[in-house]
Design a protein around this motif. Structure first.
Motif, PDB file in Angstrom:
ATOM      1  N   GLU A 193      27.814 -43.262 -87.693  1.00  0.00           N
ATOM      2  CA  GLU A 193      29.259 -43.313 -87.477  1.00  0.00           C
ATOM      3  C   GLU A 193      30.035 -42.699 -88.641  1.00  0.00           C
ATOM      4  O   GLU A 193      31.248 -42.887 -88.752  1.00  0.00           O
ATOM      5  CB  GLU A 193      29.701 -44.769 -87.288  1.00  0.00           C
ATOM      6  N   GLN A 194      29.326 -41.966 -89.521  1.00  0.00           N
ATOM      7  CA  GLN A 194      29.952 -41.328 -90.683  1.00  0.00           C
ATOM      8  C   GLN A 194      30.605 -42.341 -91.625  1.00  0.00           C
ATOM      9  O   GLN A 194      31.630 -42.069 -92.248  1.00  0.00           O
ATOM     10  CB  GLN A 194      30.987 -40.295 -90.225  1.00  0.00           C
ATOM     11  N   LYS A 195      29.979 -43.515 -91.749  1.00  0.00           N
ATOM     12  CA  LYS A 195      30.499 -44.561 -92.636  1.00  0.00           C
ATOM     13  C   LYS A 195      29.419 -45.036 -93.613  1.00  0.00           C
ATOM     14  O   LYS A 195      29.512 -46.132 -94.162  1.00  0.00           O
ATOM     15  CB  LYS A 195      31.013 -45.748 -91.816  1.00  0.00           C
ATOM     16  N   PHE A 196      28.430 -44.200 -93.854  1.00  0.00           N
ATOM     17  CA  PHE A 196      27.308 -44.642 -94.676  1.00  0.00           C
ATOM     18  C   PHE A 196      27.720 -44.965 -96.106  1.00  0.00           C
ATOM     19  O   PHE A 196      27.368 -46.024 -96.642  1.00  0.00           O
ATOM     20  CB  PHE A 196      26.201 -43.575 -94.702  1.00  0.00           C
ATOM     21  N   THR A 197      28.441 -44.057 -96.765  1.00  0.00           N
ATOM     22  CA  THR A 197      28.779 -44.252 -98.178  1.00  0.00           C
ATOM     23  C   THR A 197      29.570 -45.534 -98.381  1.00  0.00           C
ATOM     24  O   THR A 197      29.280 -46.330 -99.288  1.00  0.00           O
ATOM     25  CB  THR A 197      29.573 -43.043 -98.718  1.00  0.00           C
ATOM     26  N   ALA A 198      30.568 -45.762 -97.536  1.00  0.00           N
ATOM     27  CA  ALA A 198      31.385 -46.967 -97.659  1.00  0.00           C
ATOM     28  C   ALA A 198      30.548 -48.222 -97.406  1.00  0.00           C
ATOM     29  O   ALA A 198      30.683 -49.231 -98.111  1.00  0.00           O
ATOM     30  CB  ALA A 198      32.549 -46.909 -96.671  1.00  0.00           C
ATOM     31  N   PHE A 199      29.670 -48.168 -96.419  1.00  0.00           N
ATOM     32  CA  PHE A 199      28.811 -49.304 -96.077  1.00  0.00           C
ATOM     33  C   PHE A 199      27.821 -49.575 -97.208  1.00  0.00           C
ATOM     34  O   PHE A 199      27.643 -50.728 -97.641  1.00  0.00           O
ATOM     35  CB  PHE A 199      28.067 -48.989 -94.770  1.00  0.00           C
ATOM     36  N   HIS A 200      27.188 -48.538 -97.693  1.00  0.00           N
ATOM     37  CA  HIS A 200      26.222 -48.599 -98.792  1.00  0.00           C
ATOM     38  C   HIS A 200      26.860 -49.209-100.032  1.00  0.00           C
ATOM     39  O   HIS A 200      26.322 -50.142-100.661  1.00  0.00           O
ATOM     40  CB  HIS A 200      25.729 -47.169 -99.056  1.00  0.00           C
ATOM     41  N   ASP A 201      28.027 -48.732-100.398  1.00  0.00           N
ATOM     42  CA  ASP A 201      28.688 -49.208-101.621  1.00  0.00           C
ATOM     43  C   ASP A 201      29.097 -50.679-101.500  1.00  0.00           C
ATOM     44  O   ASP A 201      28.972 -51.449-102.457  1.00  0.00           O
ATOM     45  CB  ASP A 201      29.911 -48.346-101.931  1.00  0.00           C
ATOM     46  N   ALA A 202      29.576 -51.070-100.307  1.00  0.00           N
ATOM     47  CA  ALA A 202      29.999 -52.459-100.109  1.00  0.00           C
ATOM     48  C   ALA A 202      28.818 -53.418-100.210  1.00  0.00           C
ATOM     49  O   ALA A 202      28.936 -54.513-100.780  1.00  0.00           O
ATOM     50  CB  ALA A 202      30.686 -52.611 -98.750  1.00  0.00           C
ATOM     51  N   LEU A 203      27.661 -53.024 -99.683  1.00  0.00           N
ATOM     52  CA  LEU A 203      26.491 -53.898 -99.747  1.00  0.00           C
ATOM     53  C   LEU A 203      26.017 -54.090-101.180  1.00  0.00           C
ATOM     54  O   LEU A 203      25.624 -55.203-101.571  1.00  0.00           O
ATOM     55  CB  LEU A 203      25.354 -53.336 -98.889  1.00  0.00           C
ATOM     56  N   PHE A 204      26.053 -53.035-101.980  1.00  0.00           N
ATOM     57  CA  PHE A 204      25.617 -53.185-103.372  1.00  0.00           C
ATOM     58  C   PHE A 204      26.654 -53.931-104.208  1.00  0.00           C
ATOM     59  O   PHE A 204      26.306 -54.716-105.085  1.00  0.00           O
ATOM     60  CB  PHE A 204      25.308 -51.829-103.993  1.00  0.00           C
ATOM     61  N   LYS A 205      27.913 -53.712-103.932  1.00  0.00           N
ATOM     62  CA  LYS A 205      28.957 -54.402-104.698  1.00  0.00           C
ATOM     63  C   LYS A 205      28.942 -55.900-104.432  1.00  0.00           C
ATOM     64  O   LYS A 205      29.291 -56.707-105.305  1.00  0.00           O
ATOM     65  CB  LYS A 205      30.324 -53.819-104.347  1.00  0.00           C
ATOM     66  N   ASN A 206      28.525 -56.293-103.234  1.00  0.00           N
ATOM     67  CA  ASN A 206      28.507 -57.702-102.841  1.00  0.00           C
ATOM     68  C   ASN A 206      27.075 -58.159-102.557  1.00  0.00           C
ATOM     69  O   ASN A 206      26.811 -58.892-101.605  1.00  0.00           O
ATOM     70  CB  ASN A 206      29.378 -57.901-101.608  1.00  0.00           C
ATOM     71  N   GLN A 207      26.170 -57.735-103.407  1.00  0.00           N
ATOM     72  CA  GLN A 207      24.744 -57.974-103.184  1.00  0.00           C
ATOM     73  C   GLN A 207      24.392 -59.466-103.181  1.00  0.00           C
ATOM     74  O   GLN A 207      24.800 -60.213-104.073  1.00  0.00           O
ATOM     75  CB  GLN A 207      23.932 -57.272-104.270  1.00  0.00           C
ATOM     76  N   PRO A 208      23.608 -59.922-102.188  1.00  0.00           N
ATOM     77  CA  PRO A 208      23.141 -61.312-102.192  1.00  0.00           C
ATOM     78  C   PRO A 208      22.148 -61.550-103.329  1.00  0.00           C
ATOM     79  O   PRO A 208      21.595 -60.609-103.900  1.00  0.00           O
ATOM     80  CB  PRO A 208      22.435 -61.454-100.833  1.00  0.00           C
ATOM     81  N   GLN A 209      21.921 -62.799-103.641  1.00  0.00           N
ATOM     82  CA  GLN A 209      20.967 -63.173-104.682  1.00  0.00           C
ATOM     83  C   GLN A 209      19.547 -63.001-104.154  1.00  0.00           C
ATOM     84  O   GLN A 209      19.215 -63.452-103.061  1.00  0.00           O
ATOM     85  CB  GLN A 209      21.189 -64.629-105.094  1.00  0.00           C
ATOM     86  N   GLU A 210      18.704 -62.346-104.940  1.00  0.00           N
ATOM     87  CA  GLU A 210      17.295 -62.233-104.555  1.00  0.00           C
ATOM     88  C   GLU A 210      16.677 -63.630-104.497  1.00  0.00           C
ATOM     89  O   GLU A 210      16.841 -64.441-105.391  1.00  0.00           O
ATOM     90  CB  GLU A 210      16.536 -61.368-105.562  1.00  0.00           C
ATOM     91  N   GLY A 211      15.971 -63.917-103.418  1.00  0.00           N
ATOM     92  CA  GLY A 211      15.422 -65.243-103.213  1.00  0.00           C
ATOM     93  C   GLY A 211      16.336 -66.150-102.415  1.00  0.00           C
ATOM     94  O   GLY A 211      15.934 -67.230-101.979  1.00  0.00           O
ATOM     95  N   GLY A 212      17.580 -65.724-102.224  1.00  0.00           N
ATOM     96  CA  GLY A 212      18.541 -66.508-101.466  1.00  0.00           C
ATOM     97  C   GLY A 212      18.765 -65.928-100.084  1.00  0.00           C
ATOM     98  O   GLY A 212      18.019 -65.067 -99.615  1.00  0.00           O
ATOM     99  N   ARG A 213      19.806 -66.410 -99.448  1.00  0.00           N
ATOM    100  CA  ARG A 213      20.135 -65.962 -98.104  1.00  0.00           C
ATOM    101  C   ARG A 213      20.804 -64.596 -98.161  1.00  0.00           C
ATOM    102  O   ARG A 213      21.721 -64.377 -98.944  1.00  0.00           O
ATOM    103  CB  ARG A 213      21.086 -66.964 -97.440  1.00  0.00           C
ATOM    104  N   GLY A 214      20.331 -63.669 -97.320  1.00  0.00           N
ATOM    105  CA  GLY A 214      21.003 -62.379 -97.213  1.00  0.00           C
ATOM    106  C   GLY A 214      22.152 -62.484 -96.226  1.00  0.00           C
ATOM    107  O   GLY A 214      22.561 -63.573 -95.826  1.00  0.00           O
ATOM    108  N   TYR A 215      22.690 -61.348 -95.842  1.00  0.00           N
ATOM    109  CA  TYR A 215      23.698 -61.315 -94.790  1.00  0.00           C
ATOM    110  C   TYR A 215      22.995 -61.165 -93.446  1.00  0.00           C
ATOM    111  O   TYR A 215      22.016 -60.414 -93.329  1.00  0.00           O
ATOM    112  CB  TYR A 215      24.670 -60.154 -94.998  1.00  0.00           C
ATOM    113  N   ASP A 216      23.477 -61.886 -92.436  1.00  0.00           N
ATOM    114  CA  ASP A 216      22.849 -61.757 -91.127  1.00  0.00           C
ATOM    115  C   ASP A 216      23.441 -60.563 -90.375  1.00  0.00           C
ATOM    116  O   ASP A 216      24.360 -59.892 -90.843  1.00  0.00           O
ATOM    117  CB  ASP A 216      22.970 -63.058 -90.334  1.00  0.00           C
TER     118      ASP A 216
END
Length: 266
Positions: free
Chosen positions: A163-186
């Motif tokens: 959908e031509q939204k990769f960069t924005a999606f990619h950056d948002a996931l890293f900026k709001n990264q879940p804790q390793e060992g914890g719950r991710g985003y569903d």
């Protein structure tokens, strides 16, 4: 009763009184000790319970929370986001430099690399100097609770690329990264992020829910792990593949220091 007898009796009474006082003091001391022990146990229990609650709260910090979309980085005129299988290329046609970036959305070191170098990479992309080929890696797929976040987020990022939204999606996931060992985003949260970034095509949600690219991502990961050109020396004789990995001309390079300037000027 003679004086001697009275004195003896008085002495016995005084001794008895002294023993009573000592016993009372001893009994009070024992009570104080018991009270101190009970208080200590209660404090320790409170700390343990508080620690468990804090850990659980931290591990489940993503529960029911929308992923903030933030202010997406604007791609410059002529920049193209193109999905090729499970690789997403971002850059202007004819850019003189290309790097391959292998990262896992759950990897804290990948988030650090994005924080330190992401804006500069995107600036180089916008200026036409650089094309970045993003490889979503599922190295830590078992390290979320429940397992599977690395795969779900990678699949969703590929759907966002469609959908031509990769960069924005990619950056948002890293900026709001879940804790390793914890719950991710569903998947529902990943879909909501895409919608908040402006994705309206219902195919995006269908792709996320169906795990359309899961098998391709798993196959690609097996190939990446076994590629000798992507192996790195982690010290102490440990050689293997890890994230993040930056590769130039298919070969891993040290992603430390001012590596990006060297790539752009090389």
């Amino acid at each position: 009763m003679g004086g001697a007898a009275r004195n003896a009796r008085k002495s016995r009474q005084q001794a008895a009184a002294a023993r009573s006082v000592a016993q009372a003091r001893g009994s009070g001391s024992d009570r104080n000790k018991i009270i101190a022990v009970v208080v200590a146990v209660v404090v320790i229990a409170a700390l343990v319970i508080g620690g468990v609650l804090w850990i659980n709260s931290s591990k489940n910090a993503t529960q029911d929370n929308a992923i903030p979309a933030g202010t997406p980085t604007a791609l410059g005129p002529g920049v193209v986001e193109k999905r090729d299988g499970v690789v997403v290329s971002v850059g202007k046609p004819g850019a003189p430099k290309t790097i391959d970036l292998y990262a896992d959305f759950l990897c804290p070191y990948c988030a650090k690399l994005q924080q330190d170098y992401g804006p500069r990479m995107e600036q180089a992309i916008n200026s036409g100097q650089l094309t970045v080929r993003y490889h979503m890696v599922i190295l830590l797929n078992k390290n979320s609770d429940p397992p599977g976040y690395s795969l779900d987020s990678a699949n969703a990022a590929l759907a966002a690329a469609d959908e031509q939204k990769f960069t924005a999606f990619h950056d948002a996931l890293f900026k709001n990264q879940p804790q390793e060992g914890g719950r991710g985003y569903d998947k529902a949260q990943l879909i909501k992020l895409g919608q908040d970034l402006g994705i309206t095509d219902p195919k995006f949600a269908q792709t996320v829910n169906a795990g359309t690219y899961d098998q391709q991502l798993q196959t690609a990961f097996q190939q990446i792990q076994s590629d000798p050109k992507l192996q790195q020396d982690f010290g102490n004789g440990q050689i293997g593949f890890g994230t993040p990995t930056v590769a130039v001309n298919g070969k891993a390079i040290p992603a430390s220091g001012d590596w990006l300037t060297k790539v752009l000027n090389g």
